[in-house]
Design a protein around this motif. Sequence first.
Motif, PDB file in Angstrom:
ATOM      1  N   SER B  23      36.381  37.391  44.530  1.00  0.00           N
ATOM      2  CA  SER B  23      36.956  36.966  45.811  1.00  0.00           C
ATOM      3  C   SER B  23      36.922  35.453  45.996  1.00  0.00           C
ATOM      4  N   LEU B  24      35.781  34.855  45.701  1.00  0.00           N
ATOM      5  CA  LEU B  24      35.668  33.418  45.932  1.00  0.00           C
ATOM      6  C   LEU B  24      36.452  32.616  44.890  1.00  0.00           C
ATOM      7  N   ILE B  25      36.612  33.180  43.698  1.00  0.00           N
ATOM      8  CA  ILE B  25      37.423  32.532  42.666  1.00  0.00           C
ATOM      9  C   ILE B  25      38.874  32.451  43.131  1.00  0.00           C
ATOM     10  N   ILE B  26      39.358  33.542  43.723  1.00  0.00           N
ATOM     11  CA  ILE B  26      40.732  33.567  44.235  1.00  0.00           C
ATOM     12  C   ILE B  26      40.892  32.535  45.345  1.00  0.00           C
ATOM     13  N   LEU B  27      39.951  32.520  46.276  1.00  0.00           N
ATOM     14  CA  LEU B  27      40.020  31.552  47.368  1.00  0.00           C
ATOM     15  C   LEU B  27      39.943  30.122  46.840  1.00  0.00           C
ATOM     16  N   ARG B  35      47.535  27.336  44.861  1.00  0.00           N
ATOM     17  CA  ARG B  35      48.341  28.485  44.448  1.00  0.00           C
ATOM     18  C   ARG B  35      48.631  29.383  45.653  1.00  0.00           C
ATOM     19  N   ARG B  36      49.871  29.873  45.699  1.00  0.00           N
ATOM     20  CA  ARG B  36      50.293  30.678  46.841  1.00  0.00           C
ATOM     21  C   ARG B  36      50.891  32.023  46.460  1.00  0.00           C
ATOM     22  N   HIS B  37      51.286  32.200  45.173  1.00  0.00           N
ATOM     23  CA  HIS B  37      51.953  33.432  44.744  1.00  0.00           C
ATOM     24  C   HIS B  37      51.049  34.245  43.832  1.00  0.00           C
ATOM     25  N   PHE B  38      51.369  35.524  43.771  1.00  0.00           N
ATOM     26  CA  PHE B  38      50.609  36.449  42.920  1.00  0.00           C
ATOM     27  C   PHE B  38      50.516  35.951  41.476  1.00  0.00           C
ATOM     28  N   ARG B  39      51.674  35.606  40.898  1.00  0.00           N
ATOM     29  CA  ARG B  39      51.692  35.192  39.494  1.00  0.00           C
ATOM     30  C   ARG B  39      50.927  33.897  39.249  1.00  0.00           C
ATOM     31  N   GLY B  44      47.084  31.412  36.628  1.00  0.00           N
ATOM     32  CA  GLY B  44      46.531  30.081  36.843  1.00  0.00           C
ATOM     33  C   GLY B  44      45.033  29.988  36.656  1.00  0.00           C
ATOM     34  N   SER B  45      44.317  31.005  37.058  1.00  0.00           N
ATOM     35  CA  SER B  45      42.859  30.876  36.994  1.00  0.00           C
ATOM     36  C   SER B  45      42.387  31.000  35.558  1.00  0.00           C
ATOM     37  N   MET B  46      41.527  30.097  35.154  1.00  0.00           N
ATOM     38  CA  MET B  46      41.093  30.094  33.769  1.00  0.00           C
ATOM     39  C   MET B  46      40.098  31.216  33.474  1.00  0.00           C
ATOM     40  N   GLU B  47      39.667  31.912  34.513  1.00  0.00           N
ATOM     41  CA  GLU B  47      38.724  32.993  34.273  1.00  0.00           C
ATOM     42  C   GLU B  47      39.431  34.280  33.853  1.00  0.00           C
ATOM     43  N   GLY B  48      40.765  34.339  33.999  1.00  0.00           N
ATOM     44  CA  GLY B  48      41.520  35.478  33.497  1.00  0.00           C
ATOM     45  C   GLY B  48      41.311  36.758  34.266  1.00  0.00           C
TER      46      GLY B  48
END
Lengths: 174, 174
Positions: B23-27, B35-39, B44-48
């Motif tokens: 959750s906090l990674i997304i935020l 980032r604003r879109h699903f894709r 984008g996140s390097m944690e995959g």
Amino acid sequence: MNIDRRSGCPINLSLEVFGDRWSLIILRDIIFGGRRHFRELLNGSMEGIASNILADRLKRLMELGMLTKTGDPSHKQKAIYSLTEMAITLVPILAHLGAWGRVWLPVSDELSIRAELLEKGGPPMWEQFMNELRYEHLGTSPAPTGATVRAILQAGYEAAVARNVERVGCDPAP
Amino acid sequence: MNIDRRSGCPINLSLEVFGDRWSLIILRDIIFGGRRHFRELLNGSMEGIASNILADRLKRLMELGMLTKTGDPSHKQKAIYSLTEMAITLVPILAHLGAWGRVWLPVSDELSIRAELLEKGGPPMWEQFMNELRYEHLGTSPAPTGATVRAILQAGYEAAVARNVERVGCDPAP
DNA sequence: CAATCTGATTGCAATTTGCAATCAGTTGCA
DNA sequence: TGCAACTGATTGCAAATTGCAATCAGATTG
């Protein structure tokens, strides 16, 4: 609860340390509740942690360098868990977290009074509290003089409980 | 990822909101990565993060009042995720978390430069950044003038990457 | 010696995680 | 028009994790 090392991002690494349901609860009980023994942590937290989870998290927190374990001289079987400097420096984060939760989440009066006091006290109070923890857990820092932060927080909590009893009109559970 | 309400303690309730791995990674990616879109969040996140986990957490964060979703006028299928004030006020906590991680965890240079800049900027910079986020996500607050905090953070990151390339002597992955 | 307390450990069912494949609708391009 | 690529998801499923209940051996107490 393995250690992934998904990325070198500070926020990600912090989450890998206490991004689970229990680690920070345990640290909260040690820091603010003053609990040092396994049983105290097991029965003391109102969230009701299971003993195997507690054992696992204590072990993990030790591996991560947040806690140390020593024997209790008065009882050959008792273990005393102590905070490291790494864990003590979480105090400002916990204070912020409590303040944020007080604003946005349905906190209960009695339990949020401590967060409120800590927020009102600000960084100077956090610093004093951290020094008290360093005295208790690391043996460094001079012994605190006068009213300790923990005593202030505890007094606030008890006053809130008393107010609540008066309002509700019955004794609290033993 | 259900909502337990184990206790009314502010720290416990905060943990129930973002006391998980993602959750906090997304935020973080929405706040600092813009980032604003699903894709964008997925790749984008390097944690995959996996797509089903991302979908689940976005839904949960919406239910908790941390995010809102609107349609993109330029693309009938695109959804735009926006921060709420509740999420924007996490900025100081994220700044503290990043600062703590930089001290105690094996962070990588390029990724910790943003945390360092944010720490150096202190509360005034956090306030300005929160106002930028309010402008972008809530439509309130006046439009930021001059160099935005995000631009400063991004420039710092790119400079760190460039330094690293020079040191290592090869191009970064495309 | 028996009851109790200490810090754990084990079995096991339920839940959660996350990879891979897939989906239907939208857009861009030839 | 046709078709590939892209959009935000959803589903199946195996593996890992969680956490309740029971249990453990050693130490202390009565």
